[in-house]
Design a protein around this motif. Structure first.
Motif, mmCIF file in Angstrom:
data_model
loop_
_atom_site.group_PDB
_atom_site.id
_atom_site.type_symbol
_atom_site.label_atom_id
_atom_site.label_comp_id
_atom_site.label_asym_id
_atom_site.label_seq_id
_atom_site.Cartn_x
_atom_site.Cartn_y
_atom_site.Cartn_z
ATOM 1 N N UNK A 167 -25.790 77.114 38.804
ATOM 2 C CA UNK A 167 -27.025 76.995 38.023
ATOM 3 C C UNK A 167 -26.721 76.982 36.520
ATOM 4 N N UNK A 168 -25.661 77.649 36.106
ATOM 5 C CA UNK A 168 -25.296 77.656 34.688
ATOM 6 C C UNK A 168 -24.815 76.276 34.258
ATOM 7 N N UNK A 169 -24.026 75.638 35.122
ATOM 8 C CA UNK A 169 -23.588 74.278 34.810
ATOM 9 C C UNK A 169 -24.785 73.337 34.725
ATOM 10 N N UNK A 170 -25.714 73.470 35.631
ATOM 11 C CA UNK A 170 -26.877 72.577 35.670
ATOM 12 C C UNK A 170 -27.725 72.694 34.410
ATOM 13 N N UNK A 171 -27.653 73.844 33.739
ATOM 14 C CA UNK A 171 -28.463 74.065 32.541
ATOM 15 C C UNK A 171 -27.821 73.518 31.272
ATOM 16 N N UNK A 172 -26.594 73.026 31.368
ATOM 17 C CA UNK A 172 -25.901 72.526 30.184
ATOM 18 C C UNK A 172 -26.423 71.146 29.774
ATOM 19 N N UNK A 173 -26.301 70.802 28.490
ATOM 20 C CA UNK A 173 -26.661 69.447 28.058
ATOM 21 C C UNK A 173 -25.677 68.420 28.606
ATOM 22 N N UNK A 174 -26.095 67.167 28.613
ATOM 23 C CA UNK A 174 -25.308 66.109 29.236
ATOM 24 C C UNK A 174 -23.914 65.954 28.677
ATOM 25 N N UNK A 175 -23.761 66.083 27.339
ATOM 26 C CA UNK A 175 -22.438 65.832 26.761
ATOM 27 C C UNK A 175 -21.414 66.873 27.221
ATOM 28 N N UNK A 176 -21.870 68.088 27.558
ATOM 29 C CA UNK A 176 -20.953 69.096 28.087
ATOM 30 C C UNK A 176 -20.667 68.854 29.567
ATOM 31 N N UNK A 177 -21.694 68.410 30.286
ATOM 32 C CA UNK A 177 -21.482 68.123 31.702
ATOM 33 C C UNK A 177 -20.462 67.005 31.910
ATOM 34 N N UNK A 178 -20.358 66.105 30.951
ATOM 35 C CA UNK A 178 -19.490 64.930 31.093
ATOM 36 C C UNK A 178 -18.177 65.079 30.327
ATOM 37 N N UNK A 179 -17.861 66.283 29.863
ATOM 38 C CA UNK A 179 -16.657 66.491 29.061
ATOM 39 C C UNK A 179 -15.418 66.575 29.949
ATOM 40 N N UNK A 180 -14.242 66.592 29.307
ATOM 41 C CA UNK A 180 -12.989 66.690 30.063
ATOM 42 C C UNK A 180 -12.888 68.028 30.782
#
Length: 240
Positions: A167-180
Protein backbone atom coordinates in the motif's frame (compact mmCIF):
# COMPACT_ATOMS: atom_id res chain seq x y z
CA UNK A 1 27.17 11.76 16.86
CA UNK A 2 23.76 10.74 18.19
CA UNK A 3 22.13 12.55 15.28
CA UNK A 4 23.88 13.05 11.94
CA UNK A 5 22.17 13.96 8.70
CA UNK A 6 23.28 14.01 5.08
CA UNK A 7 22.26 17.29 3.42
CA UNK A 8 21.90 15.74 -0.06
CA UNK A 9 21.45 11.96 -0.16
CA UNK A 10 23.32 11.28 -3.39
CA UNK A 11 26.68 9.52 -3.31
CA UNK A 12 28.77 11.92 -5.45
CA UNK A 13 27.29 14.94 -3.65
CA UNK A 14 28.04 13.48 -0.23
CA UNK A 15 31.65 12.76 -1.14
CA UNK A 16 32.14 16.26 -2.53
CA UNK A 17 30.66 17.65 0.70
CA UNK A 18 33.13 15.60 2.75
CA UNK A 19 36.12 16.70 0.64
CA UNK A 20 35.27 20.38 0.38
CA UNK A 21 33.40 20.99 3.63
CA UNK A 22 30.74 22.80 1.60
CA UNK A 23 27.12 21.98 0.85
CA UNK A 24 26.22 21.22 -2.76
CA UNK A 25 24.53 24.57 -3.23
CA UNK A 26 27.94 26.17 -2.55
CA UNK A 27 30.42 23.86 -4.27
CA UNK A 28 28.56 22.92 -7.47
CA UNK A 29 28.54 24.74 -10.79
CA UNK A 30 24.86 25.58 -11.28
CA UNK A 31 25.05 25.35 -15.07
CA UNK A 32 27.15 22.18 -15.08
CA UNK A 33 25.92 19.84 -12.34
CA UNK A 34 27.72 17.82 -10.91
CA UNK A 35 30.95 19.71 -11.69
CA UNK A 36 32.58 21.17 -8.58
CA UNK A 37 33.79 24.77 -8.65
CA UNK A 38 37.58 25.33 -8.85
CA UNK A 39 37.56 27.46 -5.70
CA UNK A 40 35.83 24.64 -3.81
CA UNK A 41 38.40 22.11 -5.01
CA UNK A 42 41.15 24.37 -3.71
CA UNK A 43 39.52 24.06 -0.26
CA UNK A 44 39.57 20.23 -0.19
CA UNK A 45 40.92 19.10 3.16
CA UNK A 46 43.62 16.81 1.64
CA UNK A 47 44.90 19.76 -0.41
CA UNK A 48 45.13 21.93 2.69
CA UNK A 49 46.79 19.21 4.75
CA UNK A 50 49.33 18.57 1.98
CA UNK A 51 50.17 22.28 1.93
CA UNK A 52 50.72 22.03 5.70
CA UNK A 53 53.33 19.28 5.27
CA UNK A 54 51.22 16.12 5.43
CA UNK A 55 51.86 13.18 3.13
CA UNK A 56 48.48 12.51 1.54
CA UNK A 57 46.93 9.51 -0.16
CA UNK A 58 43.63 8.56 -1.73
CA UNK A 59 42.90 4.92 -2.57
CA UNK A 60 39.56 3.58 -3.78
CA UNK A 61 36.44 5.22 -5.11
CA UNK A 62 36.80 8.69 -6.58
CA UNK A 63 33.47 10.38 -7.17
CA UNK A 64 34.14 14.10 -7.44
CA UNK A 65 33.85 15.64 -10.90
CA UNK A 66 36.10 18.64 -11.37
CA UNK A 67 36.18 21.27 -14.12
CA UNK A 68 37.99 20.64 -17.43
CA UNK A 69 41.66 19.91 -16.83
CA UNK A 70 41.17 18.80 -13.23
CA UNK A 71 43.39 15.84 -12.30
CA UNK A 72 42.59 14.21 -8.95
CA UNK A 73 45.99 12.45 -8.87
CA UNK A 74 47.71 15.85 -8.78
CA UNK A 75 45.99 16.65 -5.48
CA UNK A 76 47.72 13.83 -3.57
CA UNK A 77 51.17 12.37 -2.99
CA UNK A 78 49.69 8.95 -3.73
CA UNK A 79 46.47 8.40 -5.69
CA UNK A 80 44.96 5.16 -6.96
CA UNK A 81 41.36 4.94 -8.13
CA UNK A 82 39.80 1.51 -7.55
CA UNK A 83 36.18 1.04 -8.59
CA UNK A 84 33.60 -1.72 -8.57
CA UNK A 85 32.03 -3.37 -11.65
CA UNK A 86 33.17 -5.99 -11.01
CA UNK A 87 33.91 -6.10 -7.31
CA UNK A 88 36.36 -8.96 -7.75
CA UNK A 89 39.49 -7.88 -9.62
CA UNK A 90 41.79 -10.27 -11.45
CA UNK A 91 45.39 -9.54 -10.44
CA UNK A 92 48.45 -10.02 -12.68
CA UNK A 93 49.17 -13.44 -11.10
CA UNK A 94 45.65 -14.62 -11.98
CA UNK A 95 44.23 -14.49 -8.46
CA UNK A 96 41.03 -12.57 -7.73
CA UNK A 97 40.75 -9.95 -4.98
CA UNK A 98 37.70 -8.12 -3.69
CA UNK A 99 37.96 -4.34 -4.08
CA UNK A 100 37.48 -3.81 -0.31
CA UNK A 101 40.50 -5.98 0.43
CA UNK A 102 42.48 -4.56 -2.48
CA UNK A 103 41.97 -0.99 -1.26
CA UNK A 104 43.22 -1.98 2.19
CA UNK A 105 46.19 -3.86 0.69
CA UNK A 106 47.27 -0.63 -1.00
CA UNK A 107 46.55 1.36 2.17
CA UNK A 108 48.77 -0.90 4.25
CA UNK A 109 51.55 -0.42 1.69
CA UNK A 110 51.11 3.35 2.12
CA UNK A 111 51.40 3.00 5.91
CA UNK A 112 54.46 0.77 5.64
CA UNK A 113 56.21 3.34 3.43
CA UNK A 114 55.35 6.31 5.67
CA UNK A 115 58.46 8.43 6.42
CA UNK A 116 59.20 8.58 10.13
CA UNK A 117 58.13 11.80 11.75
CA UNK A 118 56.00 13.10 8.87
CA UNK A 119 52.24 13.42 9.48
CA UNK A 120 49.95 11.77 6.95
CA UNK A 121 46.34 11.73 5.79
CA UNK A 122 45.09 8.62 3.98
CA UNK A 123 41.63 8.23 2.45
CA UNK A 124 40.51 4.63 1.96
CA UNK A 125 37.21 5.06 0.11
CA UNK A 126 35.31 1.83 -0.47
CA UNK A 127 32.76 1.15 -3.18
CA UNK A 128 31.01 -1.29 -0.84
CA UNK A 129 28.28 -1.46 0.20
CA UNK A 130 26.97 -0.13 -3.09
CA UNK A 131 24.79 -2.55 -5.01
CA UNK A 132 26.43 -3.78 -8.20
CA UNK A 133 23.77 -3.97 -10.86
CA UNK A 134 26.21 -5.45 -13.39
CA UNK A 135 27.63 -8.11 -11.09
CA UNK A 136 24.61 -10.03 -9.85
CA UNK A 137 25.25 -13.66 -9.07
CA UNK A 138 23.36 -16.58 -7.47
CA UNK A 139 23.58 -16.50 -3.69
CA UNK A 140 25.09 -13.00 -3.60
CA UNK A 141 22.41 -10.93 -5.28
CA UNK A 142 23.58 -7.35 -5.81
CA UNK A 143 26.22 -7.50 -3.08
CA UNK A 144 29.31 -9.65 -3.80
CA UNK A 145 31.04 -9.75 -0.40
CA UNK A 146 34.70 -10.28 0.51
CA UNK A 147 35.78 -13.83 1.42
CA UNK A 148 36.36 -12.74 5.02
CA UNK A 149 32.55 -12.68 5.45
CA UNK A 150 31.85 -16.10 3.93
CA UNK A 151 29.15 -17.95 5.87
CA UNK A 152 28.16 -15.02 8.06
CA UNK A 153 24.42 -14.63 8.78
CA UNK A 154 23.52 -17.94 7.12
CA UNK A 155 21.69 -18.90 10.31
CA UNK A 156 19.84 -15.57 10.58
CA UNK A 157 16.35 -14.80 9.33
CA UNK A 158 16.05 -11.12 8.46
CA UNK A 159 12.68 -9.65 9.54
CA UNK A 160 10.75 -7.96 6.72
CA UNK A 161 10.77 -4.15 6.84
CA UNK A 162 7.69 -2.20 7.84
CA UNK A 163 7.96 -0.19 4.63
CA UNK A 164 7.48 -3.29 2.47
CA UNK A 165 3.69 -2.89 2.68
CA UNK A 166 2.46 -2.74 -0.97
CA UNK A 167 0.00 0.00 0.00
CA UNK A 168 2.94 2.35 0.60
CA UNK A 169 4.24 1.75 -2.90
CA UNK A 170 0.78 2.34 -4.36
CA UNK A 171 0.66 5.76 -2.67
CA UNK A 172 3.84 7.00 -4.35
CA UNK A 173 3.78 9.42 -7.30
CA UNK A 174 4.34 7.99 -10.77
CA UNK A 175 7.93 9.16 -11.21
CA UNK A 176 8.98 7.18 -8.11
CA UNK A 177 7.01 4.12 -9.13
CA UNK A 178 8.87 4.07 -12.46
CA UNK A 179 12.37 4.75 -11.08
CA UNK A 180 15.35 2.38 -11.20
CA UNK A 181 14.68 1.57 -7.54
CA UNK A 182 11.50 -0.22 -8.61
CA UNK A 183 13.46 -2.10 -11.26
CA UNK A 184 15.96 -3.14 -8.60
CA UNK A 185 13.08 -4.32 -6.41
CA UNK A 186 12.23 -6.98 -8.99
CA UNK A 187 15.87 -7.96 -9.31
CA UNK A 188 16.39 -8.68 -5.66
CA UNK A 189 13.52 -8.13 -3.22
CA UNK A 190 10.17 -9.11 -4.72
CA UNK A 191 10.14 -12.57 -3.11
CA UNK A 192 10.94 -13.58 0.48
CA UNK A 193 13.81 -15.73 -0.80
CA UNK A 194 15.41 -12.86 -2.76
CA UNK A 195 14.99 -10.53 0.21
CA UNK A 196 16.83 -12.90 2.54
CA UNK A 197 19.62 -13.44 0.00
CA UNK A 198 20.25 -9.76 -0.67
CA UNK A 199 20.03 -8.47 2.90
CA UNK A 200 22.37 -11.21 4.15
CA UNK A 201 24.77 -10.37 1.33
CA UNK A 202 24.56 -6.66 2.19
CA UNK A 203 25.38 -7.40 5.83
CA UNK A 204 28.34 -9.53 4.72
CA UNK A 205 29.62 -6.59 2.68
CA UNK A 206 29.44 -4.38 5.78
CA UNK A 207 31.25 -7.01 7.84
CA UNK A 208 33.88 -7.27 5.11
CA UNK A 209 34.61 -3.56 5.53
CA UNK A 210 34.83 -3.98 9.31
CA UNK A 211 37.32 -6.82 8.86
CA UNK A 212 39.36 -4.72 6.42
CA UNK A 213 39.50 -1.76 8.81
CA UNK A 214 40.74 -4.16 11.46
CA UNK A 215 43.67 -4.94 9.15
CA UNK A 216 44.40 -1.21 8.86
CA UNK A 217 44.41 -0.82 12.66
CA UNK A 218 46.78 -3.77 12.98
CA UNK A 219 49.10 -2.23 10.36
CA UNK A 220 49.14 1.06 12.29
CA UNK A 221 50.03 -0.82 15.47
CA UNK A 222 52.88 -2.67 13.76
CA UNK A 223 54.22 0.63 12.41
CA UNK A 224 54.06 2.27 15.84
CA UNK A 225 51.52 4.83 14.56
CA UNK A 226 48.31 3.67 16.25
CA UNK A 227 48.57 5.94 19.30
CA UNK A 228 49.04 9.04 17.14
CA UNK A 229 46.50 8.38 14.39
CA UNK A 230 42.85 9.44 14.25
CA UNK A 231 40.55 7.11 12.30
CA UNK A 232 37.38 8.70 10.89
CA UNK A 233 34.90 5.97 9.89
CA UNK A 234 32.00 7.28 7.85
CA UNK A 235 29.97 6.80 4.67
CA UNK A 236 28.67 8.88 1.80
CA UNK A 237 24.89 8.61 2.06
CA UNK A 238 24.22 5.30 3.76
CA UNK A 239 21.06 4.61 1.72
CA UNK A 240 19.48 7.68 3.35
Amino acid sequence: FQNAFVTTSVCWVSRAVVLTGQWARTHVQRDAVPVVLPQAIAMMFPVQLRAAGYRTGHIGKWHLQGPPGFNPAAQYDHYEAIFRSPYFKTLPDGTRRHETDLIVDRGIEFIQSQPKGQPFCLNLWFNATHAEDNDRRPGAGHYPWPPSADGMYDDQTIPPPRLSDPALYAAHPGFLKESINRERFFWGYDTPEKFQTNVRAYYRMVSGIDHAIGRVVAALERAGLADNTIIVYSSDNGYY
